[in-house]
Design an enzyme around this catalytic site. Structure first.
Site, PDB file in Angstrom:
ATOM      1  N   CYS A  77      -8.232  85.767   3.126  1.00  0.00           N
ATOM      2  CA  CYS A  77      -7.790  86.068   1.762  1.00  0.00           C
ATOM      3  C   CYS A  77      -7.811  87.579   1.666  1.00  0.00           C
ATOM      4  O   CYS A  77      -7.281  88.255   2.564  1.00  0.00           O
ATOM      5  CB  CYS A  77      -8.669  85.386   0.738  1.00  0.00           C
ATOM      6  SG  CYS A  77     -10.414  85.718   0.922  1.00  0.00           S
ATOM      7  N   SER A  78      -8.411  88.144   0.639  1.00  0.00           N
ATOM      8  CA  SER A  78      -8.451  89.600   0.591  1.00  0.00           C
ATOM      9  C   SER A  78      -9.530  90.130   1.531  1.00  0.00           C
ATOM     10  O   SER A  78      -9.247  90.780   2.517  1.00  0.00           O
ATOM     11  CB  SER A  78      -8.726  90.075  -0.831  1.00  0.00           C
ATOM     12  OG  SER A  78      -7.690  89.648  -1.664  1.00  0.00           O
ATOM     13  N   LYS A 124     -20.910  87.130  -0.826  1.00  0.00           N
ATOM     14  CA  LYS A 124     -21.776  88.059  -1.557  1.00  0.00           C
ATOM     15  C   LYS A 124     -22.529  87.344  -2.670  1.00  0.00           C
ATOM     16  O   LYS A 124     -22.171  87.423  -3.840  1.00  0.00           O
ATOM     17  CB  LYS A 124     -20.928  89.184  -2.150  1.00  0.00           C
ATOM     18  CG  LYS A 124     -20.154  89.942  -1.079  1.00  0.00           C
ATOM     19  CD  LYS A 124     -19.844  91.337  -1.510  1.00  0.00           C
ATOM     20  CE  LYS A 124     -18.715  91.403  -2.513  1.00  0.00           C
ATOM     21  NZ  LYS A 124     -18.466  92.761  -2.965  1.00  0.00           N
ATOM     22  N   ASN A 161      -7.746  84.612  -7.858  1.00  0.00           N
ATOM     23  CA  ASN A 161      -8.843  85.501  -7.466  1.00  0.00           C
ATOM     24  C   ASN A 161     -10.080  85.297  -8.340  1.00  0.00           C
ATOM     25  O   ASN A 161     -10.072  84.506  -9.287  1.00  0.00           O
ATOM     26  CB  ASN A 161      -8.383  86.953  -7.491  1.00  0.00           C
ATOM     27  CG  ASN A 161      -7.959  87.380  -8.883  1.00  0.00           C
ATOM     28  OD1 ASN A 161      -8.363  86.779  -9.872  1.00  0.00           O
ATOM     29  ND2 ASN A 161      -7.138  88.404  -8.966  1.00  0.00           N
ATOM     30  N   ILE A 162     -11.131  86.009  -8.012  1.00  0.00           N
ATOM     31  CA  ILE A 162     -12.424  85.761  -8.661  1.00  0.00           C
ATOM     32  C   ILE A 162     -12.372  86.012 -10.164  1.00  0.00           C
ATOM     33  O   ILE A 162     -13.077  85.361 -10.923  1.00  0.00           O
ATOM     34  CB  ILE A 162     -13.542  86.625  -8.028  1.00  0.00           C
ATOM     35  CG1 ILE A 162     -13.178  88.099  -8.034  1.00  0.00           C
ATOM     36  CG2 ILE A 162     -13.870  86.157  -6.640  1.00  0.00           C
ATOM     37  CD1 ILE A 162     -14.358  88.991  -7.704  1.00  0.00           C
ATOM     38  N   ARG A 219     -21.902  87.853  -6.588  1.00  0.00           N
ATOM     39  CA  ARG A 219     -21.182  86.775  -7.251  1.00  0.00           C
ATOM     40  C   ARG A 219     -22.063  86.040  -8.252  1.00  0.00           C
ATOM     41  O   ARG A 219     -21.587  85.539  -9.257  1.00  0.00           O
ATOM     42  CB  ARG A 219     -20.660  85.780  -6.220  1.00  0.00           C
ATOM     43  CG  ARG A 219     -19.621  86.327  -5.268  1.00  0.00           C
ATOM     44  CD  ARG A 219     -18.300  86.559  -5.952  1.00  0.00           C
ATOM     45  NE  ARG A 219     -17.349  87.143  -4.996  1.00  0.00           N
ATOM     46  CZ  ARG A 219     -17.038  88.440  -5.006  1.00  0.00           C
ATOM     47  NH1 ARG A 219     -17.555  89.252  -5.899  1.00  0.00           N
ATOM     48  NH2 ARG A 219     -16.178  88.909  -4.129  1.00  0.00           N
ATOM     49  N   TRP A 257     -14.328  86.604   2.220  1.00  0.00           N
ATOM     50  CA  TRP A 257     -15.666  86.043   2.001  1.00  0.00           C
ATOM     51  C   TRP A 257     -15.730  85.138   0.770  1.00  0.00           C
ATOM     52  O   TRP A 257     -16.759  84.583   0.484  1.00  0.00           O
ATOM     53  CB  TRP A 257     -16.730  87.134   1.952  1.00  0.00           C
ATOM     54  CG  TRP A 257     -16.461  88.272   0.990  1.00  0.00           C
ATOM     55  CD1 TRP A 257     -15.977  88.175  -0.265  1.00  0.00           C
ATOM     56  CD2 TRP A 257     -16.676  89.657   1.238  1.00  0.00           C
ATOM     57  NE1 TRP A 257     -15.870  89.395  -0.823  1.00  0.00           N
ATOM     58  CE2 TRP A 257     -16.295  90.341   0.066  1.00  0.00           C
ATOM     59  CE3 TRP A 257     -17.159  90.375   2.331  1.00  0.00           C
ATOM     60  CZ2 TRP A 257     -16.375  91.733  -0.025  1.00  0.00           C
ATOM     61  CZ3 TRP A 257     -17.243  91.738   2.215  1.00  0.00           C
ATOM     62  CH2 TRP A 257     -16.845  92.424   1.041  1.00  0.00           C
ATOM     63  N   ASP A 258     -14.638  85.021   0.038  1.00  0.00           N
ATOM     64  CA  ASP A 258     -14.666  84.103  -1.095  1.00  0.00           C
ATOM     65  C   ASP A 258     -13.808  82.864  -0.823  1.00  0.00           C
ATOM     66  O   ASP A 258     -14.312  81.813  -0.486  1.00  0.00           O
ATOM     67  CB  ASP A 258     -14.176  84.804  -2.358  1.00  0.00           C
ATOM     68  CG  ASP A 258     -15.138  85.878  -2.802  1.00  0.00           C
ATOM     69  OD1 ASP A 258     -16.339  85.626  -2.700  1.00  0.00           O
ATOM     70  OD2 ASP A 258     -14.691  86.950  -3.215  1.00  0.00           O
ATOM     71  N   ARG A 259     -12.509  83.056  -0.976  1.00  0.00           N
ATOM     72  CA  ARG A 259     -11.605  81.914  -0.786  1.00  0.00           C
ATOM     73  C   ARG A 259     -11.620  81.441   0.656  1.00  0.00           C
ATOM     74  O   ARG A 259     -11.521  80.244   0.924  1.00  0.00           O
ATOM     75  CB  ARG A 259     -10.191  82.324  -1.205  1.00  0.00           C
ATOM     76  CG  ARG A 259     -10.095  82.489  -2.686  1.00  0.00           C
ATOM     77  CD  ARG A 259      -8.810  83.160  -3.079  1.00  0.00           C
ATOM     78  NE  ARG A 259      -8.939  84.614  -3.103  1.00  0.00           N
ATOM     79  CZ  ARG A 259      -8.086  85.421  -3.720  1.00  0.00           C
ATOM     80  NH1 ARG A 259      -7.055  84.914  -4.351  1.00  0.00           N
ATOM     81  NH2 ARG A 259      -8.249  86.710  -3.714  1.00  0.00           N
TER      82      ARG A 259
END
Lengths: 744, 857
Positions: free
Chosen positions: A345-346, A387, A282-283, A391, A349-351
């Protein structure tokens, strides 16, 4: 280092130095050479922090919006150290003699950081003239049209036009044909933050990538609409009876989310799905890992073991590999297994953005061009709401815990791919670095805000410049000279085999400001230099061919004239005022037809294709009336010849620009197309039209040459030159002699 | 995986030579008959077919019995001459032959494979294999492990069986002939045989091993001796030749005896040559239909031929033609058989589909590539692996003759433009030197390698120093390697000198001549120099106790000393092995970077570069000379001197200059290439002298190339090629340890120089760097840890597909070519344009004057 900043972040002549924001006798320690100190002055402007080193004639410009942190370290004997780190991996440690100055500087720096989106740099930024506030409209529909959507399986759905279904999605979304509005609404309520499954990529073989966020399934919750939606997605692909659902989280994270009422699809409820976890951390883990990488890079004179150990313990490359592996898995599933893939992912919008965009990049050669890559980023990252503001930490108020190098990882994976397939990508490393930097710098409005809705609210399109416009204007800087769309090695779909040994550490990203440890001479820069030179010569050669053609027609016409002793002839500028030096020579003139034959014979050696156009059947009257303005004069030709340098100064040779700025390997040197010397970005003017170029395009020219070109151009335009024949001859000779010298 | 497996089993090796684990038993003990312990202490079924030598051994034993038969038959005739006619005698002779022959055949049929005229034999390796009872181990000085069994099964028992059969057949057969031959002769012959058979059996039981190893010689000597004795007996009493010959030729018996002796002699000779030839290392000459593959492609249904120099893989291409691939034993580094022995063992090879029935032999090449043989028959696989292993060990061993190696058999298949053997002579290097300074001369002091075996015969020495001085100095230096000039810097006239350690010993001897020689090399301007010792100060101290040491300050007052420790030999080899281990490791668990870190290879690169930079700095900035030595001056010393020259001398950065540098600083300076390159990153040789120093040098050069991409005329292809040729080559450049060896084996005549091959336009083309711009300044590379990077194109060549790299270089060449072409085109156009312009002006003027004249008229 300096030029690099200008190159990227718009050097501006109008600097407003803040009152009293000047600190003298500041010392900077060279990390790689402890004994060497640089003493200089810090200036603060409203946009930059500038450190001037009068001895080395170096200036370091740091954009406020790029400053990640300014830390005051414990005071030592020499003074009060202030360490400034930027978001593009520059770190500098000032030692300020007076503690009071240091405290003030520290406070000012913190204050100068934009406190809200309204105060971001993009609203202040004044771009150079050639950039305009034009936003080339990105239409999601065009991109989907290119993929062949809508078609009989997929349709457009505009139920999100007011962002009421999902505020982080674009207004229009693409869903399977067989879905109903009810299904969509139901599914969006079942998905975290309303991010329901929508199409992002359709492969020519019919397999597709869809993306969404995690379901709010918890341990037992189910949603029939969501299940139906997935079924209809599955049915769009006739090749396979199952589809993949890829959760890009490690299994343990997904299970932990389950306890919080989220989690992943229950295989009992969804039929015909294959579930797969791709363990991308995760981030927060990524942020920590990057911090360790930066710490490793900042080590002062580490031993080999310390450095490798630090890199190893950061696990950065392992994370990169995890992302790449997931992307390759998806690409394989699509291309080889021909199965539909749903990625989440969660929050999606990231992974998810990383995996979807990278697998599209692997699958479709279009995305490997500069234009296609832009489309990819617009679609996967901007439209679907990565985001960026959170980010990248654009504002002072943004939460530190929300910052994460997600986009950096994407950029780095693309870089790793360019290393494996050097000929498959149209853009170069510089482009990737610039992309990363500008996602942080807020110089352009593209990466401001967290989603499309934010950007609409902020009005970036009206009030800021577009990054893509900047790229298009300087596209030559970002092109990969090795790019071959049809490469023998890289096929349409790239499916590399990745071992942990294959991945390299990206020196030019993380070490780019450590000029002393980077290679002193590198091939990519030399290559750009060669490509530029070839372009200049090519353009020039075409002009020369044209001139030769023109002269030859004139000669032939003149020949005809002498034979038929017609009355009028094309008058050349200035020739009327000349007195004829010798009359005797005329009688012994060799027959012109012969000489022109000889000339054309020579000509045919290297431009046989032009032979046909060399002697068009010309009407003399037409010639004299129509093209009389365009007839080249000696001055003009000499001027044209002088405006292009035949040989360029070697890329390696000069260590300093004429402005005495020392070059280092990180920055790009520009060659003046007129004199061929190397210049830094400050000493070069980009938009000059050189008379020696056929295409009349804008060329980079150094300031001195630009001035002389402008003055002589105006001279040509305003008054006919009144030079004597001797002068002309002398000029011609000089241009010839220049050629000779160059040859030697 | 295979490595792990081998290491795991090694921990539980049985004590003693002949103890092993029988199938699935947990205790060490004697193997069953027909089994033999392998290197991993596991009893393996003997699978070797009867070799010619073993066959001859049994034949010999049979012949021994036969000769005894004949001897006694002969004696019968002598006793009872009248009744015992020639016919009866001949029948008896033939009977005995028949008996022995039948016994021989029955013996072959009896032993496994039963019913076939051959046997499976356990390999005989040592004399002790015949006497395992003397090698029973005593565990912890207490318990004796009884592991005696027939190790050489069935060579020992076969003889017993043979003799038993022979006597039984005799007892059955001979009585049948009572009617023809008289009973008393039969019984006499049987009695005598019943006497000598037990004697032979006892002899065999006691001395079987000795006979096995000496029977060819025994046969030959006995054949010669018996023949001689026989003829002497015939000749006895004869005075003239004619009657002797008549007596000799008249008797058919003599002919037979003579013939038998000749056959014996031949048998002996065949057995003897059979044993001595390297061919015995090849257990299985041809394997049919295995799958051969490397990391790029696989060649199914190929034929593998094992020859003396190489393995030839013939495979059918898609177009039906056959293509051969050759792999030299000199290029093989390690053989890693990977047989699925246990059930939990799963094949985890790259490219390998899960084929449980194949046996894979992984061959790691010295050039850091890997290839695989997938053999479907276990026997074949084992034989292939063992043959390859034996051949590698043989070719790498110290006692392997250099002339056996392939370069001596390689026919030159290209036209030599410039002979590489003479391209870089001392004279040409000297003429370069003379342009800078005239204080040097060429000396013939080392004629016939009289004072130093590892230096070339002609050497450049200071003019002011006589040969006598050099001889004295050579005695003072280890291996006679006295101080020698290797580089003279153009601007500062300071020089790099290399030598071996001085033999000062613990008593701190001194040698005035050596001091004079060293001081003569100092520049006139700066009467100071640095001595750089590539060993740690502590190592120097221990070397001093063994007679070596370092120049003491009091005797070399003009010199300052500096110690920069550079690892070599085992440490370096181990580091390289670890590096390669990390590189081939494909498991996800272990962290690649930490393994890379553990190998310390990059550290060695960094240290070597740093030391070279120190030397370059001293030469160029401080303008003082540097004397470099380690212990012998042919390992790390050369590394430092050659790297420093690349930094200092722009000539060394051209292709020819780089070749000259290697020739001068490595080959002529006596770097023992054959020893050092006998193994690369995977295997260990028996002599333990291997060390990747040259690889380290190439790596350091690559780092420089990486940092100064435009200052070198060559690209990394040249470096990789050099690496390959240093380890395995068909050229003679890197196969000798020093110049003396080259001369001894006449390498110049019999082999081809690598430089002859390189310096041809079509080959050279691939090495050219299109971005080369001569850079006359000294290179100052960054030696920070961040700047030292792994040489991927070499160490990871096993993974990384080289094709895009090649494509990229082609593209570079194209772009550069286009630029040059355009430039000349533009230049031509400009000339033409000006010419036209001139004509145009003239024309205009002419017309104008014509017009004027018309007007005036």
């Amino acid at each position: 280092m300096v030029a690099y900043f200008w190159f990227n972040f718009g050097y501006n002549n109008e600097i407003r130095i803040l009152d009293d924001a000047k600190v003298q006798n500041v010392r900077v320690v060279d990390r790689f050479n402890n004994r060497q100190h640089i003493i200089g002055t810090i200036f603060l402007t409203d946009k930059h922090l500038i450190f001037v080193d009068p001895e080395g004639k170096r200036e370091t410009w740091i954009l406020h919006s790029l400053i990640l942190s300014a830390d005051k370290l414990p005071t030592t004997q020499q003074g009060c150290p202030l360490r400034v780190r930027t978001k593009h991996f520059f770190s500098i440690e000032f030692i300020i003699p007076k503690e009071r100055d240091c405290v003030e500087l520290h406070a000012t720096l913190n204050q100068l950081k934009a406190e809200s989106h309204e105060k971001l740099y993009c609203y202040l930024y004044q771009a150079p003239n050639y950039l305009e506030k034009i936003w080339d409209p990105f239409l999601l529909a065009t991109e989907y049209m290119r993929m062949g959507v809508p078609n009989r399986d997929w349709k457009v759905e505009d139920s999100n036009s007011n962002f009421d279904m999902c505020d982080t999605y674009p207004p229009i979304i693409y869903v399977p044909m067989s879905t109903t509005k009810q299904m969509l609404i139901g599914s969006s309520k079942f998905r975290s933050r309303g991010r329901l499954p929508v199409l992002t990529y359709l492969h020519p073989n019919g397999a597709s990538i869809t993306r969404c966020s995690q379901p709010l399934s918890g341990f037992s919750a189910r949603c029939l609409e969501d299940e139906q939606l997935l079924q209809s997605i599955l049915k769009t692909n006739s090749h396979s009876s199952t589809m993949y659902i890829i959760d890009t989280r490690p299994r343990i994270n997904a299970v932990a989310n389950r306890a919080a009422g989220k989690g992943y699809e229950n295989e009992d409820y969804y039929s015909n799905i294959q579930f797969k976890f791709c363990p991308i951390e995760n981030i927060h883990v990524m942020r920590g890992s990057l911090q360790k990488v930066l710490d490793a890079c900042e080590m002062k004179n580490p031993s080999m073991n310390q450095y490798l150990n630090a890199l190893d313990s950061s696990s950065w490359l392992q994370h990169i590999k995890a992302v790449l592996d997931a992307a390759i898995f998806i690409a394989r599933a699509i291309d080889i297994e021909k199965k539909n893939v749903l990625v989440h992912c969660s929050d999606g919008w990231d992974r998810t953005a990383q995996c979807c965009s990278l697998s599209s990049l692997l699958l479709c050669p279009y995305y490997r061009s500069i234009h296609g890559f832009r489309m990819l980023i617009e679609k996967e990252w901007l439209s679907f709401g990565h985001k960026f503001s959170d980010r990248c930490g654009h504002t002072r108020t943004s939460d530190n815990k929300e910052q994460s190098p997600v986009f950096l990882q994407f950029v780095e994976v693309v870089w790793q791919l360019t290393q494996i397939y050097p000929t498959a990508f149209e853009f170069n490393e510089r482009f990737l670095i610039s992309l990363h930097d500008h996602s942080h710098s807020c110089q352009y409005g593209n990466f401001v805000g967290n989603c499309e809705k934010d950007r609409l609210d902020l009005g970036v399109k009206e009030r800021t410049y577009s990054y893509w416009n900047y790229i298009l204007q300087n596209v030559n800087d970002f092109k990969n000279p090795l790019f071959r769309p049809q490469s023998t090695y890289a096929s349409e779909v790239l499916l590399p085999t990745i071992h942990s040994q294959t991945l390299k550490f990206w020196m030019n990203m993380y070490h780019r400001f450590d000029g002393s440890i980077l290679p002193k001479e590198n091939i990519p820069n030399t290559l750009t230099h060669l490509i530029d030179h070839t372009a200049a010569l090519n353009d020039h050669a075409r002009l020369l061919e044209k001139r030769i053609r023109e002269l030859r027609t004139i000669l032939e016409n003149a020949n005809e004239q002498t034979n038929h002793s017609t009355t009028s002839l094309p008058e050349q500028d200035g020739s009327s005022s000349e007195t004829e030096p010798s009359q005797t020579a005329n009688k012994n003139l060799p027959p012109l037809s012969l000489s022109s034959d000889v000339e054309s014979g020579i000509n045919s050696d290297y431009s046989p294709s032009d032979r046909t156009s060399v002697s068009p059947p010309l009407n003399l009257q037409h010639q004299s009336s129509g093209e009389i303005d365009d007839i080249p004069t000696i001055e003009r030709i000499a001027f044209e010849l002088n405006s292009i340098a035949l040989d360029w100064r070697s890329y390696q040779a000069p260590l300093h620009c004429t402005c005495s700025l020392p070059f280092d390997s990180a920055q790009r040197k520009y060659n003046c197309w007129r004199c061929g010397e190397n210049f830094c970005i400050r000493c070069i003017e980009h938009g000059v039209r050189l008379p020696g170029l056929y295409s009349n395009s804008l060329a980079p020219v150094c300031k001195t040459c630009a001035r002389s070109i402008k003055s002589s151009l105006s001279m040509f335009e305003n008054s006919t030159p009144n030079k004597s024949n001797d002068q002309k001859q002398a000029e011609m000779k000089s241009s010839l002699s220049i050629n000779d010298e160059n040859k030697i | 995986m295979s490595r792990n497996f081998l290491e795991k089993s090694k921990i539980y090796l049985c004590p003693g030579k002949y103890c092993g684990y029988q199938n699935n038993s947990t205790n060490c003990g004697a193997c069953q008959r027909g089994y033999r312990v392998n290197t991993e202490s596991i009893c393996q079924l003997c699978h070797e077919t009867l070799s010619l030598y073993n066959f001859m051994y049994i034949v010999f034993m049979a012949l021994l019995a036969l000769s005894f038969h004949w001897y006694f038959i002969n004696r019968l005739q002598k006793k009872k001459q009248r009744e015992f006619t020639l016919v009866k005698q001949t029948i008896l002779y033939f009977l005995s032959i028949l008996e022995i022959l039948l016994a021989f055949i029955f013996t072959l049929l009896t032993f496994p494979p039963i019913g076939k005229l051959t046997m499976n034999v356990c390999q005989v390796k040592l004399l002790s294999d015949f006497y395992p009872m003397f090698h029973n181990p005593i565990v912890n000085y207490r318990k004796k492990l009884r592991c005696s069994y027939e190790v050489v099964y069935p060579l020992q028992s076969a003889i017993f069986v043979l003799y038993t059969y022979a006597s039984l057949i005799m007892l059955l057969l001979r009585p049948l002939f009572v009617s023809i031959i008289h009973q008393k002769f039969i019984s006499a012959s049987i009695y005598s045989a019943l006497h000598f058979y037990p004697c032979l059996l006892i002899l065999h039981a006691l001395c079987g091993g000795f006979i096995y190893f000496s029977f060819p010689i025994l046969t030959i000597t006995s054949a010669i001796f018996l023949n001689a004795i026989h003829f002497t007996l015939i000749a006895n009493g004869e005075n003239n030749w004619i009657s002797f010959i008549r007596k000799l030729c008249g008797n058919i018996q003599n002919w037979i005896i003579y013939l038998v002796h000749v056959i014996l002699l031949l048998c002996g000779l065949i057995s003897l040559t059979q044993f001595e030839d390297e061919y015995h290392l090849i257990l299985l000459p041809t394997v049919f239909l295995p799958v051969f593959r490397d990391h790029l492609q696989s060649y199914p249904e190929s034929i593998v031929n094992v020859t003396l120099h190489n393995v030839i893989i013939t495979h059918k291409q898609s177009d039906g033609n056959y293509k051969e691939l050759w792999i030299f034993y000199t290029n093989m580094d390690a053989i890693q058989p990977k047989f699925p022995m246990k059930t939990e063992f799963r094949s985890q090879l790259p490219l390998s589909p899960s084929m449980s029935s194949t046996y894979t032999i992984i061959v790691r090449l010295k050039t850091l590539e890997t290839c695989y043989f997938d053999v479907s028959v276990l026997d074949d696989a084992i034989k292939l692996a063992e043959s390859l292993d034996a051949l590698i060990t043989y070719t790498d061993g110290l006692n392997c003759d250099v002339t056996f190696l392939f370069p001596f058999c390689f026919p030159r298949d290209f036209e030599v433009i410039q002979d590489g053997w003479t391209a870089f002579s001392v004279e040409s290097e000297f003429s370069r030197l003379q342009a800078i300074s005239d204080e040097w001369r060429i000396s013939d002091v080392n004629k016939n390698f009289a004072i130093c075996e590892t230096y070339p015969e002609r050497l450049v020495v200071p003019k002011s120093i006589t040969d006598e001085y050099l001889k004295r100095s050579a005695q003072f230096r280890s291996h006679g390697r006295f101080p020698l000039l290797c580089y003279l810097h153009k601007s500062s006239k300071s020089c790099i000198i290399r030598c071996a350690q001085p033999l000062i010993g613990s008593s701190v001897r001194r040698c005035k001549e050596d001091e004079g020689l060293v001081n003569a090399m100092l520049t006139q301007r700066h009467k100071k120099g640095w001595i750089l010792d590539t060993r740690h100060a502590n190592v120097v101290k221990s070397a001093q106790n063994k007679g070596g040491g370092c120049e003491p300050d009091q005797h070399y007052a003009l010199w300052k000393r500096l110690h920069r420790h550079l690892d070599k030999h085992n440490v370096l080899q181990e580091s390289f092995t670890k590096l390669m281990d990390a590189c081939i490791d494909q498991s996800e668990k272990d962290r690649w970077l930490s393994k890379l870190d553990n190998s310390n290879w990059l550290l060695h690169v960094k240290e070597a570069l740093t030391t070279a930079c120190i030397v370059a700095q001293t030469i160029d900035c401080e303008e003082t000379s540097v004397l470099i030595h380690g212990s012998d001056g042919w390992d790390t010393t050369l590394l430092v001197t050659s790297l420093a020259q690349i930094l200092l001398d722009p000539d060394c950065r051209t292709i020819t200059g780089f070749e000259a540098l290697i020739e001068r600083e490595w080959i002529q300076a006596g770097h023992p290439f054959r020893l050092r390159c006998s193994r690369s990153g995977f295997g260990r040789s028996t002599h333990g002298q291997e060390s990747p120093l040259f690889t380290l040098f190439l790596d350091c050069t690559w780092q420089l190339l990486q940092q100064f991409a435009c200052s070198f005329e060559f690209n990394d292809t040249l470096l990789i090629e050099l690496f390959q040729h240093a380890y395995s080559s068909k050229f003679g450049t890197f196969i000798f340890n020093n110049e003396k060896e080259k001369l001894k084996y006449n390498g110049i005549k019999h082999t081809v120089s690598l430089w002859s091959y390189f310096n041809r336009p079509e080959i050279l083309h691939a090495f050219l760097n299109p971005f080369y711009e001569p850079n006359l300044s000294v290179l100052w590379p960054s030696v920070a840890a961040q700047s030292i990077i792994l040489w991927r194109s070499l160490y990871l060549r096993f993974y990384e597909n080289q094709i895009p790299q090649r494509e990229v270089w082609d593209e570079y060449l194209l772009i550069k070519g286009k630029e040059i072409q355009l430039r000349s085109y533009v230049n031509k156009l400009r000339q033409e344009l000006l010419e036209l312009e001139r004509k145009c002006t003239e024309k205009t003027n002419m017309i104008k004057t014509e017009k004027d004249s018309v007007v005036t008229i």
